[in-house]
Design a protein around this motif. Structure first.
Motif, PDB file in Angstrom:
ATOM      1  N   PRO A  12     -34.014  -2.376 -10.477  1.00  0.00           N
ATOM      2  CA  PRO A  12     -33.629  -0.906 -10.140  1.00  0.00           C
ATOM      3  C   PRO A  12     -34.134   0.064 -10.499  1.00  0.00           C
ATOM      4  N   ARG A  13     -34.646   1.491  -9.878  1.00  0.00           N
ATOM      5  CA  ARG A  13     -35.369   2.558  -9.931  1.00  0.00           C
ATOM      6  C   ARG A  13     -34.407   4.258  -9.355  1.00  0.00           C
ATOM      7  N   CYS A  14     -35.269   5.359  -9.566  1.00  0.00           N
ATOM      8  CA  CYS A  14     -34.098   5.809  -9.379  1.00  0.00           C
ATOM      9  C   CYS A  14     -33.872   6.070  -8.285  1.00  0.00           C
ATOM     10  N   ARG A  15     -33.003   6.486  -7.017  1.00  0.00           N
ATOM     11  CA  ARG A  15     -32.968   6.203  -5.799  1.00  0.00           C
ATOM     12  C   ARG A  15     -33.590   7.554  -4.985  1.00  0.00           C
ATOM     13  N   TRP A  16     -33.986   8.445  -5.495  1.00  0.00           N
ATOM     14  CA  TRP A  16     -35.252   9.655  -5.712  1.00  0.00           C
ATOM     15  C   TRP A  16     -36.370   8.839  -4.653  1.00  0.00           C
ATOM     16  N   CYS A  17     -37.245   7.681  -6.075  1.00  0.00           N
ATOM     17  CA  CYS A  17     -38.551   7.360  -6.095  1.00  0.00           C
ATOM     18  C   CYS A  17     -38.821   7.055  -3.821  1.00  0.00           C
ATOM     19  N   ALA A  18     -37.572   6.628  -3.604  1.00  0.00           N
ATOM     20  CA  ALA A  18     -37.769   6.077  -2.324  1.00  0.00           C
ATOM     21  C   ALA A  18     -37.803   6.697  -1.279  1.00  0.00           C
ATOM     22  N   THR A  19     -38.219   7.678  -1.191  1.00  0.00           N
ATOM     23  CA  THR A  19     -37.400   8.509  -0.190  1.00  0.00           C
ATOM     24  C   THR A  19     -38.685   9.570   0.004  1.00  0.00           C
ATOM     25  N   ALA A  20     -40.044   8.948  -0.189  1.00  0.00           N
ATOM     26  CA  ALA A  20     -41.486   8.982   0.389  1.00  0.00           C
ATOM     27  C   ALA A  20     -42.452   8.604  -0.553  1.00  0.00           C
ATOM     28  N   PRO A  21     -43.008   7.637   0.165  1.00  0.00           N
ATOM     29  CA  PRO A  21     -44.191   6.150  -0.192  1.00  0.00           C
ATOM     30  C   PRO A  21     -45.197   6.724  -0.830  1.00  0.00           C
ATOM     31  N   GLU A  22     -45.635   8.060  -1.330  1.00  0.00           N
ATOM     32  CA  GLU A  22     -46.397   8.257  -2.500  1.00  0.00           C
ATOM     33  C   GLU A  22     -45.559   8.994  -4.245  1.00  0.00           C
ATOM     34  N   PHE A  23     -44.077   8.804  -3.386  1.00  0.00           N
ATOM     35  CA  PHE A  23     -42.883   9.221  -5.076  1.00  0.00           C
ATOM     36  C   PHE A  23     -43.150   8.053  -5.926  1.00  0.00           C
ATOM     37  N   LEU A  24     -43.542   6.665  -5.413  1.00  0.00           N
ATOM     38  CA  LEU A  24     -43.362   5.242  -6.097  1.00  0.00           C
ATOM     39  C   LEU A  24     -43.938   5.286  -7.761  1.00  0.00           C
ATOM     40  N   ALA A  25     -45.006   5.602  -7.388  1.00  0.00           N
ATOM     41  CA  ALA A  25     -46.358   5.896  -8.196  1.00  0.00           C
ATOM     42  C   ALA A  25     -46.018   7.082  -9.259  1.00  0.00           C
ATOM     43  N   TYR A  26     -45.840   8.067  -8.150  1.00  0.00           N
ATOM     44  CA  TYR A  26     -44.830   9.473  -9.387  1.00  0.00           C
ATOM     45  C   TYR A  26     -44.164   9.183 -10.473  1.00  0.00           C
ATOM     46  N   HIS A  27     -42.708   8.829 -10.218  1.00  0.00           N
ATOM     47  CA  HIS A  27     -42.004   7.788 -10.787  1.00  0.00           C
ATOM     48  C   HIS A  27     -42.030   7.316 -11.665  1.00  0.00           C
ATOM     49  N   GLY A  53     -38.772  26.505  -2.570  1.00  0.00           N
ATOM     50  CA  GLY A  53     -38.341  26.892  -1.515  1.00  0.00           C
ATOM     51  C   GLY A  53     -39.157  25.861  -0.673  1.00  0.00           C
ATOM     52  N   LEU A  54     -40.136  24.924  -1.184  1.00  0.00           N
ATOM     53  CA  LEU A  54     -40.342  23.994  -0.344  1.00  0.00           C
ATOM     54  C   LEU A  54     -40.088  22.439  -0.994  1.00  0.00           C
ATOM     55  N   SER A  55     -40.561  21.543  -0.378  1.00  0.00           N
ATOM     56  CA  SER A  55     -40.611  20.074  -1.335  1.00  0.00           C
ATOM     57  C   SER A  55     -41.241  19.660  -1.846  1.00  0.00           C
ATOM     58  N   TRP A  56     -40.913  18.838  -3.043  1.00  0.00           N
ATOM     59  CA  TRP A  56     -41.897  18.279  -3.812  1.00  0.00           C
ATOM     60  C   TRP A  56     -42.883  17.546  -3.311  1.00  0.00           C
ATOM     61  N   ARG A  57     -42.503  16.788  -2.115  1.00  0.00           N
ATOM     62  CA  ARG A  57     -43.780  15.930  -1.243  1.00  0.00           C
ATOM     63  C   ARG A  57     -44.762  16.851  -0.698  1.00  0.00           C
ATOM     64  N   THR A  58     -44.438  17.691  -0.190  1.00  0.00           N
ATOM     65  CA  THR A  58     -45.130  18.839   0.434  1.00  0.00           C
ATOM     66  C   THR A  58     -46.343  19.573  -0.942  1.00  0.00           C
ATOM     67  N   ILE A  59     -45.832  19.422  -2.188  1.00  0.00           N
ATOM     68  CA  ILE A  59     -46.845  19.798  -3.127  1.00  0.00           C
ATOM     69  C   ILE A  59     -47.443  18.607  -4.081  1.00  0.00           C
ATOM     70  N   LEU A  60     -46.874  17.645  -4.044  1.00  0.00           N
ATOM     71  CA  LEU A  60     -47.530  16.479  -4.333  1.00  0.00           C
ATOM     72  C   LEU A  60     -49.046  16.197  -3.783  1.00  0.00           C
ATOM     73  N   ALA A  61     -48.351  15.704  -1.985  1.00  0.00           N
ATOM     74  CA  ALA A  61     -49.521  15.424  -1.064  1.00  0.00           C
ATOM     75  C   ALA A  61     -50.521  16.196  -1.281  1.00  0.00           C
ATOM     76  N   LYS A  62     -50.953  17.621  -1.517  1.00  0.00           N
ATOM     77  CA  LYS A  62     -52.015  18.459  -2.126  1.00  0.00           C
ATOM     78  C   LYS A  62     -52.185  18.771  -3.532  1.00  0.00           C
TER      79      LYS A  62
END
Length: 203
Positions: A12-27, A53-62
């Motif tokens: 089990p993991r925090c649910r948010w880490c499954a909302t984008a592929p790149e979140f798992l390793a970051y989490h 005003g943006l999503s963390w996914r946008t920032i993490l990708a950049k």
């Protein structure tokens, strides 16, 4: 609301880490682990400002593009940036091209130098705002806290920009000043173990 989801390994993991592929390793490897490196702390507070005003996914990708554009977030180098650097960054498609946020990073780099002169390091200052257990809300139920409000006020008093309480709370979550992994998350215990072995720079 259920805050857990099973990861690819069945744990089990925090649910948010499954909302984008790149979140798992970051989490699993970064979020919630204590950090005492000044460049990483400065990077994170800046990236949280860019996220406003943006999503963390946008920032993490950049993120790698941000690191290249801002000299790995070496605030001594960034503090020497000029108006020409601002214009250069505004033409960089690899980052978020927001003039106010770019100028805030440069401004905050100078404030970081001043803070280091006062406290010896960014780490000693930030970790002096680590909340005690009695101040903590249930994991993932808050977006601000007494500690994040206090740290936000302290930074603003020192002249920092884009450091509101919500931004600062996200910074505290990510940098391990609080362990906000959901109860039952396989990483929560790992982050807690890392914190038990971590020597706070504020002490």
């Amino acid at each position: 609301m259920d805050t857990l989801i099973n990861g690819p390994d069945g744990h089990p993991r925090c649910r948010w880490c499954a909302t984008a592929p790149e979140f798992l390793a970051y989490h699993d490897t970064e979020w919630g682990y204590p950090v005492a490196d000044d460049k990483r702390l400065f990077e994170k507070i800046c990236l949280e400002g860019f996220q406003s005003g943006l999503s963390w996914r946008t920032i993490l990708a950049k993120r790698e593009n941000f690191r290249a554009a801002f000299h790995e977030f070496d605030f001594d180098k960034i503090a020497r940036f000029t108006a020409r650097d601002v214009e250069r960054l505004l033409q960089d498609p690899g980052i978020v091209r927001h003039r106010g946020k770019i100028e805030a990073v440069i401004h905050n780099a100078a404030r970081a130098q001043e803070l280091v002169a006062l406290h010896g390091s960014l780490a000693s200052f930030f970790w002096s705002h680590e909340p005690d257990a009695a101040q903590l809300a249930e994991p993932q139920t808050a977006s601000t806290s007494e500690a994040s409000i206090a740290l936000s006020k302290a930074l603003k008093k020192l002249g920092w920009k884009f450091v509101g309480p919500t931004t600062v709370y996200a910074f505290m979550q990510a940098m391990g000043l609080i362990n906000d992994h959901a109860p039952g998350c396989v990483v929560r215990a790992k982050a807690a173990h890392a914190r038990s072995r971590f020597k706070s720079p504020a002490r």
